[in-house]
Scaffold this active site. Sequence first.
Site, mmCIF file in Angstrom:
data_model
loop_
_atom_site.group_PDB
_atom_site.id
_atom_site.type_symbol
_atom_site.label_atom_id
_atom_site.label_comp_id
_atom_site.label_asym_id
_atom_site.label_seq_id
_atom_site.Cartn_x
_atom_site.Cartn_y
_atom_site.Cartn_z
ATOM 1 N N TRP A 188 36.653 27.984 48.070
ATOM 2 C CA TRP A 188 36.811 29.227 48.826
ATOM 3 C C TRP A 188 36.365 28.972 50.255
ATOM 4 O O TRP A 188 35.343 28.320 50.488
ATOM 5 C CB TRP A 188 35.974 30.357 48.232
ATOM 6 C CG TRP A 188 36.018 31.579 49.107
ATOM 7 C CD1 TRP A 188 37.013 32.507 49.158
ATOM 8 C CD2 TRP A 188 35.054 31.963 50.098
ATOM 9 N NE1 TRP A 188 36.729 33.454 50.124
ATOM 10 C CE2 TRP A 188 35.527 33.140 50.717
ATOM 11 C CE3 TRP A 188 33.846 31.422 50.532
ATOM 12 C CZ2 TRP A 188 34.832 33.795 51.727
ATOM 13 C CZ3 TRP A 188 33.150 32.065 51.553
ATOM 14 C CH2 TRP A 188 33.633 33.239 52.129
ATOM 15 N N GLU A 229 40.672 29.822 45.799
ATOM 16 C CA GLU A 229 40.329 31.241 45.710
ATOM 17 C C GLU A 229 40.749 32.007 46.963
ATOM 18 O O GLU A 229 40.373 31.655 48.072
ATOM 19 C CB GLU A 229 38.815 31.380 45.508
ATOM 20 C CG GLU A 229 38.334 32.810 45.413
ATOM 21 C CD GLU A 229 36.838 32.905 45.218
ATOM 22 O OE1 GLU A 229 36.304 34.031 45.228
ATOM 23 O OE2 GLU A 229 36.176 31.849 45.076
ATOM 24 N N LYS A 231 41.259 35.603 49.381
ATOM 25 C CA LYS A 231 40.491 36.779 49.798
ATOM 26 C C LYS A 231 41.336 37.595 50.753
ATOM 27 O O LYS A 231 42.166 37.053 51.480
ATOM 28 C CB LYS A 231 39.184 36.364 50.465
ATOM 29 C CG LYS A 231 38.194 37.514 50.665
ATOM 30 C CD LYS A 231 36.804 37.016 51.002
ATOM 31 C CE LYS A 231 35.816 38.179 51.062
ATOM 32 N NZ LYS A 231 34.425 37.723 51.252
ATOM 33 N N ASP A 262 39.555 36.730 42.454
ATOM 34 C CA ASP A 262 38.271 37.420 42.457
ATOM 35 C C ASP A 262 38.515 38.923 42.476
ATOM 36 O O ASP A 262 39.286 39.422 43.301
ATOM 37 C CB ASP A 262 37.457 36.986 43.679
ATOM 38 C CG ASP A 262 36.049 37.546 43.691
ATOM 39 O OD1 ASP A 262 35.902 38.776 43.667
ATOM 40 O OD2 ASP A 262 35.095 36.745 43.746
ATOM 41 N N HIS A 265 38.453 40.726 45.898
ATOM 42 C CA HIS A 265 39.128 40.124 47.046
ATOM 43 C C HIS A 265 40.509 40.694 47.328
ATOM 44 O O HIS A 265 41.389 40.003 47.823
ATOM 45 C CB HIS A 265 39.218 38.608 46.848
ATOM 46 C CG HIS A 265 37.906 37.919 47.026
ATOM 47 N ND1 HIS A 265 37.773 36.545 47.052
ATOM 48 C CD2 HIS A 265 36.656 38.406 47.199
ATOM 49 C CE1 HIS A 265 36.505 36.227 47.223
ATOM 50 N NE2 HIS A 265 35.811 37.340 47.306
ATOM 51 N N HIS A 289 37.088 35.312 38.951
ATOM 52 C CA HIS A 289 35.736 35.627 39.372
ATOM 53 C C HIS A 289 35.573 37.121 39.155
ATOM 54 O O HIS A 289 36.127 37.926 39.904
ATOM 55 C CB HIS A 289 35.506 35.252 40.829
ATOM 56 C CG HIS A 289 35.113 33.822 41.012
ATOM 57 N ND1 HIS A 289 34.682 33.309 42.220
ATOM 58 C CD2 HIS A 289 35.062 32.800 40.129
ATOM 59 C CE1 HIS A 289 34.399 32.013 42.070
ATOM 60 N NE2 HIS A 289 34.623 31.688 40.820
ATOM 61 N N ASP A 297 34.405 44.201 49.164
ATOM 62 C CA ASP A 297 33.936 43.060 48.376
ATOM 63 C C ASP A 297 32.416 43.007 48.394
ATOM 64 O O ASP A 297 31.811 42.192 49.074
ATOM 65 C CB ASP A 297 34.535 41.768 48.954
ATOM 66 C CG ASP A 297 34.045 40.539 48.207
ATOM 67 O OD1 ASP A 297 33.749 40.650 47.010
ATOM 68 O OD2 ASP A 297 33.952 39.463 48.837
ATOM 69 N N ASP A 299 30.311 42.789 45.636
ATOM 70 C CA ASP A 299 29.697 41.933 44.610
ATOM 71 C C ASP A 299 28.589 42.618 43.827
ATOM 72 O O ASP A 299 27.502 42.076 43.651
ATOM 73 C CB ASP A 299 29.181 40.638 45.247
ATOM 74 C CG ASP A 299 30.302 39.771 45.780
ATOM 75 O OD1 ASP A 299 31.133 39.347 44.979
ATOM 76 O OD2 ASP A 299 30.352 39.536 47.006
ATOM 77 N N ASP A 329 30.818 36.566 39.500
ATOM 78 C CA ASP A 329 30.479 36.401 40.914
ATOM 79 C C ASP A 329 29.938 37.709 41.467
ATOM 80 O O ASP A 329 30.677 38.545 41.967
ATOM 81 C CB ASP A 329 31.709 35.950 41.710
ATOM 82 C CG ASP A 329 31.368 35.589 43.149
ATOM 83 O OD1 ASP A 329 30.196 35.692 43.518
ATOM 84 O OD2 ASP A 329 32.282 35.212 43.908
#
Length: 422
Positions: A188, A229, A231, A262, A265, A289, A297, A299, A329
């Site tokens: 990433w 990955e 985003k 993800d 993302h 993820h 984003d 998390d 993640d």
Amino acid sequence: MFNEKYIEDSYKLAKDIYAEWGVDVENAMDRLAKISISMHCWQGDDVKGFENPEGELTGGIQTTGNYPGRARTAEELRNDLDQAFSLIPGKHKLNLHAIYLENEGEFVDRDEIEPKHFKNWVEWAKEKGIGLDFNPTLFSHEKADDGFTLTHPDKEIRDFWIEHCKRSRKIGEYFGKELGQTAVTNIWIPDGFKDNPVDRFGPRKRLKEALDEITAEKIDPKYNLDAVESKLFGIGSESYVAGSHEFYLGYAMQNDPILCMDAGHYHPTEVVSNKISAVMPFLDEILLHVSRPVRWDSDHVIILDDELQAIAEEIVRPGFEDRVHIGLDFFDASINRVAAWVIGTRNMLKALLKAMLEPTEKLKEMELEGDYTSRLALTEEFKTYPWQAVWNYYCYQNDIPVSNDYLDQIWKYEEKILNNRV
């Protein structure tokens, strides 16, 4: 709180209820036991790592909160992971970032990392009987301060990061050979522009060329799988990210790396669950993820919400367990970090088990026959079926605390270990 008789009696009742729909709960538990979740190391220390633990976190990544007990050394982090794994049923993996190397007090730059810097992690993983995954770290470094790494217009800087990624793949291969479990090495990058760029193509052309060079050396997929990955945007790259979903989807379809998606993302109204079936006709494998975005984003620790359940269903219903690598993640420093691991990983497993306790084939038959009324009614009813009793029994079978009983061990560990870290 939950005694043996209550757990067993509740399980027997649940087993009978599911059997009326042809659902074999023992088979569901066996199926769940074969799934290995890749738990991320960076929840335990706020993405600090051990290359330069006092360094600034950059690349559009933020960890909020100052809950006491952050792991400061690799040994402390491994102890915290031991505690977390002891409260999670099944055998899982650990996902490492390159900055979690152990360099014995000497500075080792990113383009100099070697397998020997992770030998302690490998020995620990062998002892625990778990696998390791890996990630090159393309942030929190002076050569990434301007927001560009593999797309950098300066060839010298770009070559630095290419070398870092090459070495990361070899570390993944080392993990696979030593541990007998395939490592997934995921790339990433934070590269992008805060405002609208004039040249959108140039950085992506450089990124493709960099990835081609990184993956030029073939590594046996038995030992290492490459992943890329995407985003949508980040802090400092709000208007343009070179490694977008479309870019990496195209790259994964044309080349060997697997696509990493993800959950945080994409646009807030996009969901990863709907993308799994869209890409699987074209890709052999994908990496997830699993995170919880809150408006962006952010998390957050994953909870058993509708999207997590939908992700699990889109893995289980088509039988994609062997084709989807599940990684987590999130990083929350506002709560007990060990508890965050346990809550999130147990929720991922709960969602998978709940999906496995669904009479999928019968529901598919209704759908094919156009009986959408029964499909809706029954999918709603199965949401409240006694899957929790099966989950409790699964934990009990694995000698793992049932329901919220694990919290007692969390608080004891905090009082004895975490509160003494100052």
